[in-house]
Design an enzyme around this catalytic site. Structure first.
Site, mmCIF file in Angstrom:
data_model
loop_
_atom_site.group_PDB
_atom_site.id
_atom_site.type_symbol
_atom_site.label_atom_id
_atom_site.label_comp_id
_atom_site.label_asym_id
_atom_site.label_seq_id
_atom_site.Cartn_x
_atom_site.Cartn_y
_atom_site.Cartn_z
ATOM 1 N N LYS A 153 -2.588 1.355 -24.632
ATOM 2 C CA LYS A 153 -3.075 1.526 -26.608
ATOM 3 C C LYS A 153 -1.719 1.518 -26.762
ATOM 4 C CE LYS A 153 -7.867 3.315 -25.592
ATOM 5 N NZ LYS A 153 -7.451 3.936 -24.056
ATOM 6 N N THR A 208 -4.623 7.111 -21.061
ATOM 7 C CA THR A 208 -4.499 5.557 -20.912
ATOM 8 C C THR A 208 -2.748 4.769 -21.057
ATOM 9 O OG1 THR A 208 -5.412 4.456 -22.523
ATOM 10 C CG2 THR A 208 -6.127 5.116 -20.443
ATOM 11 N N TYR A 233 0.948 -1.299 -0.373
ATOM 12 C CA TYR A 233 0.210 -0.318 0.008
ATOM 13 C C TYR A 233 0.687 1.408 -0.217
ATOM 14 C CZ TYR A 233 -5.094 -0.629 0.308
ATOM 15 O OH TYR A 233 -6.404 -0.613 -0.111
ATOM 16 N N ARG A 242 -2.375 -2.223 -18.487
ATOM 17 C CA ARG A 242 -3.916 -0.641 -18.783
ATOM 18 C C ARG A 242 -3.221 0.041 -16.653
ATOM 19 N NH1 ARG A 242 -7.150 -3.740 -22.072
ATOM 20 N NH2 ARG A 242 -9.013 -1.913 -21.291
ATOM 21 N N GLU A 271 -0.420 5.039 -0.583
ATOM 22 C CA GLU A 271 -0.992 5.727 -0.691
ATOM 23 C C GLU A 271 -0.161 7.590 -0.345
ATOM 24 O OE1 GLU A 271 -3.811 4.854 2.054
ATOM 25 O OE2 GLU A 271 -5.660 4.053 -0.067
ATOM 26 N N ASP A 320 -7.444 14.318 -24.468
ATOM 27 C CA ASP A 320 -7.447 12.722 -23.754
ATOM 28 C C ASP A 320 -6.484 12.096 -25.194
ATOM 29 O OD1 ASP A 320 -8.024 9.896 -23.483
ATOM 30 O OD2 ASP A 320 -9.664 10.896 -22.690
#
Ligand code: DSN
Length: 422
Positions: free
Chosen positions: A231, A228, A56, A237, A58, A202
């Site tokens: 692609k 993203t 973790y 991903r 954060e 985008d």
């Protein structure tokens, strides 16, 4: 997937392992033309499956809410530096879980519920998160949408300017998911400046082309770049938000703690590897080859009587309007799938049909280019598409099966990255 390749998975969960194995065979044997998909390298696959996911984290490097971040901080800082270097930006946040959360973070950073936001309409080639009605972004904000001209299939920048000056949106999105043509970031920048809007590019679809110099970069023109990573960029991903220094704090705060919890560190590692790969000369060649292949495929489809939105392509993507072929997009997509050619059905601008059964199919060349296919193969690909559409119209399943065997034959000659089986 052989048991020797993933011995622990095969031993622990043979049922699940068999599904993965089947997917590997499918990806190896089929011609994957969905323009938002690709093959990641074995190195990206390895990085994405590491023990980094046990942590973790954060917060951000050097500012975490959990201890034991010595290595995680280095991974994330490396990904950030590589993103900044590759895209020529002041600031990069590599934590968004994917494109939709990345775009939501942009709203959180720059707008309040009820504010007007502007983006390309989904049926015109935009994205759900650019203010389209069924998305949270179209429910929580007042989405106004631009499109393309019916006669050209191209964005009418004068019309966008008029609309922006009337609506004065807080945010303008440029980019989308079914745009076969170059985006004029400078034109959008001048519109956003006049309208007093935050401009977001985008570039999820074209990030790899930008990194490889095969599409103009939005850096220097826009306030925020959202992308993203899976692609054309050929990473795992995930997503990234990049911006000018003046917006860095707002973007970081919006991603965490505004929207997300702990970053997916194994994905961050995969992104770092993909960014390293994308900085190599071979990736520049790849990006240009993607475009050359798409142009050659578009030309071969036009020769075979297909109607292409905007008449062709400047990038990796081709939108075929099948109205003239008398076959709905969904029927064609499913027939192509049976022929071993994987595409998605898609609306075309001004589509009289419904989104779940539209008039078009969307194809692209990122995946086949990753396998090494070149412009000389594109007439063959167009031929298969034409034969499959014809066979679908006639209900000729034997012809589809014959194409599937031919496709598998060619694919066997071009092993896919990350897929030793092929
Ligand atoms: N689902 C992506 C695409 O296929 O283009 C966009 O989010």
């Amino acid at each position: 997937m052989s048991a020797s390749r993933h011995p622990a998975l095969s031993a622990t969960d043979p049922e699940l392992a068999s599904f993965v194995a089947a997917e590997e065979v499918l990806q190896a044997q089929t011609l994957r033309l969905i323009p938002s998909e690709n093959y990641v390298s074995a190195a990206v696959l390895e990085a994405s499956g590491t023990v980094l996911q046990n942590k973790y984290s954060e917060g951000y490097p050097g500012r975490r809410y959990y201890e034991g971040q010595q290595n995680i901080d280095r991974v994330e800082a490396l990904a950030v530096e590589r993103a900044k270097g590759l895209f020529g930006v002041d600031h990069a946040n590599v934590q968004p879980y994917s494109g939709s959360p990345a775009n939501l973070a942009v709203y959180l950073a720059f707008a309040k519920p009820g504010d007007t936001v502007m983006g390309m309409a989904l049926p015109m080639g935009g994205h759900l998160t650019h203010g389209w009605g069924v998305s949270a972004t179209g429910s929580w904000f007042r989405g106004v949408q631009y499109g393309v001209r019916q006669d050209t299939g191209l964005v009418d920048y004068d019309a966008v300017r008029d609309q922006a000056l009337t609506e004065r949106p807080k945010i303008i999105f440029c980019g989308g998911t079914a745009l076969p043509r170059t985006i004029d970031f400078a034109a959008f920048a001048s519109i956003a400046e006049e309208a007093g809007s935050v401009l977001v590019a985008d570039v999820a679809h074209i990030a790899g082309l930008i990194a490889g110099g095969a599409h103009p970069s939005p850096a220097g023109h826009v306030d925020v770049i959202s992308t993203t990573t899976h692609k054309t960029l050929r990473g795992p991903r995930g997503a990234m938000l990049m911006c000018r220094e003046e917006h860095a704090k707002a973007i970081d705060k919006a991603v965490f703690p505004g929207l997300q919890g702990g970053p997916h560190n194994q994905t961050t590692a995969g992104i770092a590897v993909a960014l390293h790969e994308a900085a190599q000369p071979s990736f520049t060649a790849y990006a240009h080859q993607v475009v050359a292949n798409a142009k050659a495929l578009a030309a071969a489809l036009l020769e075979r009587g297909f109607d292409l939105v905007s008449g062709g392509t400047d990038n990796h993507l081709i939108l075929i309007d099948l109205t003239g072929k008398g076959l709905p997009g969904k029927t064609a997509a499913k027939a192509l799938d049976r022929a071993g050619i994987v595409v998605n059905y898609n609306t075309v601008p001004f589509d009289p049909r419904k989104p779940f059964d539209p008039s078009g199919v969307r194809i692209g060349t990122p995946s086949l280019t990753s396998r090494g296919l070149g412009v000389d193969h594109m007439p063959q690909v167009a031929d298969w598409i034409a034969r499959a559409v014809d066979a679908a119209a006639k209900g000729d399943e034997q012809a589809l099966a014959a194409i599937r065997a031919e496709v598998a034959g060619l694919m066997a000659e071009f092993p896919a990255p990350g897929l030793p089986l092929s």
